[in-house]
Scaffold this motif. Structure first.
Motif, PDB file in Angstrom:
ATOM      1  N   LEU A   1      -3.057  -3.678   4.742  1.00  0.00           N
ATOM      2  CA  LEU A   1      -4.071  -2.634   4.828  1.00  0.00           C
ATOM      3  C   LEU A   1      -5.489  -3.184   4.757  1.00  0.00           C
ATOM      4  O   LEU A   1      -6.451  -2.434   4.944  1.00  0.00           O
ATOM      5  CB  LEU A   1      -3.854  -1.606   3.721  1.00  0.00           C
TER       6      LEU A   1
ATOM      7  N   THR B   1      -7.391  -4.203   2.284  1.00  0.00           N
ATOM      8  CA  THR B   1      -8.294  -3.581   1.309  1.00  0.00           C
ATOM      9  C   THR B   1      -9.363  -4.551   0.818  1.00  0.00           C
ATOM     10  O   THR B   1     -10.483  -4.135   0.490  1.00  0.00           O
ATOM     11  CB  THR B   1      -7.513  -3.031   0.103  1.00  0.00           C
TER      12      THR B   1
ATOM     13  N   THR C   1      -7.657   1.457   7.934  1.00  0.00           N
ATOM     14  CA  THR C   1      -7.285   2.752   7.365  1.00  0.00           C
ATOM     15  C   THR C   1      -8.185   3.074   6.183  1.00  0.00           C
ATOM     16  O   THR C   1      -9.124   2.321   5.873  1.00  0.00           O
ATOM     17  CB  THR C   1      -5.805   2.744   6.910  1.00  0.00           C
ATOM     18  N   THR C   2      -7.896   4.182   5.526  1.00  0.00           N
ATOM     19  CA  THR C   2      -8.560   4.541   4.271  1.00  0.00           C
ATOM     20  C   THR C   2      -7.498   4.675   3.187  1.00  0.00           C
ATOM     21  O   THR C   2      -6.490   5.353   3.377  1.00  0.00           O
ATOM     22  CB  THR C   2      -9.339   5.866   4.401  1.00  0.00           C
ATOM     23  N   VAL C   3      -7.730   4.006   2.077  1.00  0.00           N
ATOM     24  CA  VAL C   3      -6.808   4.037   0.949  1.00  0.00           C
ATOM     25  C   VAL C   3      -7.553   4.613  -0.257  1.00  0.00           C
ATOM     26  O   VAL C   3      -8.661   4.175  -0.569  1.00  0.00           O
ATOM     27  CB  VAL C   3      -6.291   2.621   0.607  1.00  0.00           C
TER      28      VAL C   3
ATOM     29  N   TRP D   1      -1.528   4.078  -4.829  1.00  0.00           N
ATOM     30  CA  TRP D   1      -2.324   3.961  -3.614  1.00  0.00           C
ATOM     31  C   TRP D   1      -1.924   5.128  -2.725  1.00  0.00           C
ATOM     32  O   TRP D   1      -0.726   5.329  -2.440  1.00  0.00           O
ATOM     33  CB  TRP D   1      -2.038   2.640  -2.890  1.00  0.00           C
TER      34      TRP D   1
ATOM     35  N   THR E   1      -2.619   7.456   0.891  1.00  0.00           N
ATOM     36  CA  THR E   1      -3.188   7.588   2.236  1.00  0.00           C
ATOM     37  C   THR E   1      -3.088   9.055   2.626  1.00  0.00           C
ATOM     38  O   THR E   1      -2.499   9.868   1.927  1.00  0.00           O
ATOM     39  CB  THR E   1      -2.447   6.717   3.256  1.00  0.00           C
TER      40      THR E   1
END
Length: 573
Positions: A494, A496, A524-526, A564, A566
């Motif tokens: 991901l 991060t 993406t956004t986590v 975590w 999503t």
């Protein structure tokens, strides 16, 4: 807000610290060594890290576990040979791992040839100029030159029995570790050579020990508090005294040294193979750490303010926000850390009673609830590894090892214990986080050495290590080892570490004990949520749990758990 879009592998790397004495013993003498490390490098690679940092393996009397260096350009026979070091570096590179080694520039061992030469030379000689020697006051020959205190207890001044002139010499740590005088040009030239020696052998960087030390205020004046500077320290420099108050910590002159070193390091690097420096600087307030990672100085600096933070949501939100702020201001990544060879392991530290909550073990503490400590350590790690920037892990934390609190006095080796024993303020020291690793539950020494080892591990291992051994945890999806592998895999997938982060303000009283950080990554956004409270918490509608540190969590997040999430999209910044 944090961003790490600039190039450089180190900006988002996860680096695994190996403490050589306690990692793996290849020859059965009870002490870990370089061939033992090399044999287990596939294990380190399979965790999902990018590099290893190896604590000192240089020739040393081992008065302070190798941080008393007698020769910066060789290997102690206890650990192997230079050929073994070359083999380790080569094998690591073959496995895709970079190698960082320790540099100890504040002090040498009293067995170093420089100090031995100084003792054999006259007062005022260039040999003595490498250290801080002072002639006793004839009227008060037993009174040290100033009121500075050793980080290990007692005065920072001693007279060496081998000195025919009877001068005092300065040692901010053990008396076997005389401080170098960085006002001497020869010291600068010598360390240029040390850097080049290891860079030529292929190392990828240096962790700089006591990076906030080295330079002393001219004249070596008394501290303003009768010498009681509140030291909490160790040979790695963990002294948290306010920078503005000290005549020997965090002075401006250290940055001239680092700019010189950076030019040397950059001359070896390429766009694909950058060499780095990481600063071990215990400074206060947190804003001062940014001075060590300004352009042209260190690439990273350990975020000890984060390590020192207690299990409290408001405090964690503050330190994460402040850390991003001060590092972003100079374009540097934040370098997160929860554990190392100098502090109480988080599986114990994070569950200590409030009145006993300390970073380093001083007096005895009550054994905290192990389940609580392990849950918090797992949750803290998953929070840390979601954050943009780089991160360091310490060997054994991936197994959930606790601090060993009941080491017999006869087995303790930390100089802090030795120097403070029998004083008004005795300290147990750091041995409890340095106990050799358990690899195989049913083997002698839990597999630390070969089955027919001639000697037991150099520090005694507790029975609980059997259940935490690598072979017991490997393949168990609920184990701490497999959690680390999963978190590190998701961090890489991901991305991060390369993201931008916003620390969210609690929307309601129900969220007060929840640390929520939204990380917008290149893919993406986590949303990372850590429950530090005592009641379960329900994530926002639409959230999907992609990782939880408590097994089986899909909706309600229990106390001492990180998830975590999503599916929530990017929040406003």
């Amino acid at each position: 807000m944090a961003a790490s879009g600039a190039p450089g592998w180190w900006r988002h790397a996860v680096i695994y610290q190996v403490y050589p004495r306690s990692f793996a013993d290849s020859d059965g003498d009870g002490t870990g060594d370089l061939p033992g490390i090399t044999a287990h490098l596939p294990y380190v690679r399979d965790l999902g890290v990018d590099a290893v940092w190896i604590s000192p393996f240089y020739p040393s009397p081992q008065k302070d576990a190798g941080y008393d260096v007698a020769d910066y350009c060789d290997v102690d026979p206890r650990f192997g040979t230079l050929a073994d070091a070359d083999a380790l570096i080569s094998r690591a590179h073959d496995l895709g791992l970079r190698v960082i080694v320790d540099l100890v520039p504040n002090h040498t061992s009293d067995r170093h040839r420089w100090f031995r030469s100084a003792l054999d030379s006259p007062v005022g000689s260039r040999q003595r100029a490498r250290y801080h020697f002072r002639t006793p006051d004839p009227e008060h020959p037993d009174t040290p030159p100033n009121n500075w205190r050793s980080n290990f207890g007692g005065s920072a001044w001693s007279k060496h029995p081998g000195d025919p002139h009877g001068q005092w010499y300065l040692h901010l740590f053990d008396s076997s570790q005389p401080d170098l005088n960085w006002d001497d040009p020869g010291v600068h030239d010598a360390f240029d050579g040390v850097l080049r020696f290891w860079l030529d052998r292929g190392v990828d960087g240096f962790r700089v020990d006591v990076a906030h030390g080295m330079v002393k205020e001219p004249g070596l004046p008394d501290t303003g508090d009768a010498g009681d500077a509140g030291e909490t320290g160790d040979a790695a420099g963990s002294d948290t005294m306010s920078s503005a108050a000290s005549p020997y910590w965090d002075l401006d002159g250290v940055h001239d040294i680092y700019r010189r070193w950076r030019r040397i390091i950059d001359s070896y690097g390429t766009a694909e193979q950058q060499r780095i420096m990481v600063a071990e600087a215990w400074v206060d307030p947190v804003d001062r750490i940014a001075r060590y990672v300004r352009p042209g100085e260190h690439h990273q600096a350990f975020n000890f303010a984060f390590l020192d933070t207690r299990w409290n949501a408001a405090d964690l939100r503050t330190v994460i926000t402040d850390s991003f702020r001060v590092n972003d201001a100079v374009g540097a990544p934040t370098t997160w850390v929860l554990s190392n060879h100098d502090v109480i392991r988080p599986a114990t530290r994070l569950a200590l009673a409030p009145q006993e909550a300390v970073t380093q073990l001083a007096g005895p503490v009550h054994e905290p609830d192990r389940a609580t400590g392990l849950a918090r350590a797992r949750a803290a790690t998953a929070l840390m590894l979601a954050l943009p920037g780089s991160a360091y892990l310490y060997q054994g934390e991936e197994l959930g090892l606790p601090e060993v609190l009941d080491i017999p006095d006869s087995a303790r080796q930390d100089p802090t214990f030795r120097r403070t024993r029998g004083t008004d303020h005795p300290e147990l020291g750091r041995d409890g986080c340095r106990v050799p690793l358990p690899w195989t539950a049913d083997a002698p020494g839990f597999g630390f050495g070969p089955a027919d080892a001639a000697a037991p591990p150099w520090l005694p291992q507790p029975p609980v290590f059997a259940d935490l051994a690598v072979d017991r945890q490997a393949g168990d999806p609920d184990s701490t080892l497999e959690l680390y592998r999963t978190v590190l895999g998701l961090r890489r997938e991901l991305r991060t570490g390369e993201g931008r982060a916003t620390v969210d303000t609690p929307a309601s009283a129900e969220d007060a004990d929840i640390v929520t950080v939204t990380v917008t990554t290149p893919v993406t956004t986590v949303t990372v949520c850590t429950n530090t409270g005592t009641r379960p918490w329900t994530p926002p509608a639409g959230a999907r749990v992609v990782l939880a540190t408590t097994p089986g969590v899909t909706t309600r997040v229990p106390p001492d758990c990180t998830v975590w999430l999503t599916g929530l999209g990017s929040r406003s910044e």
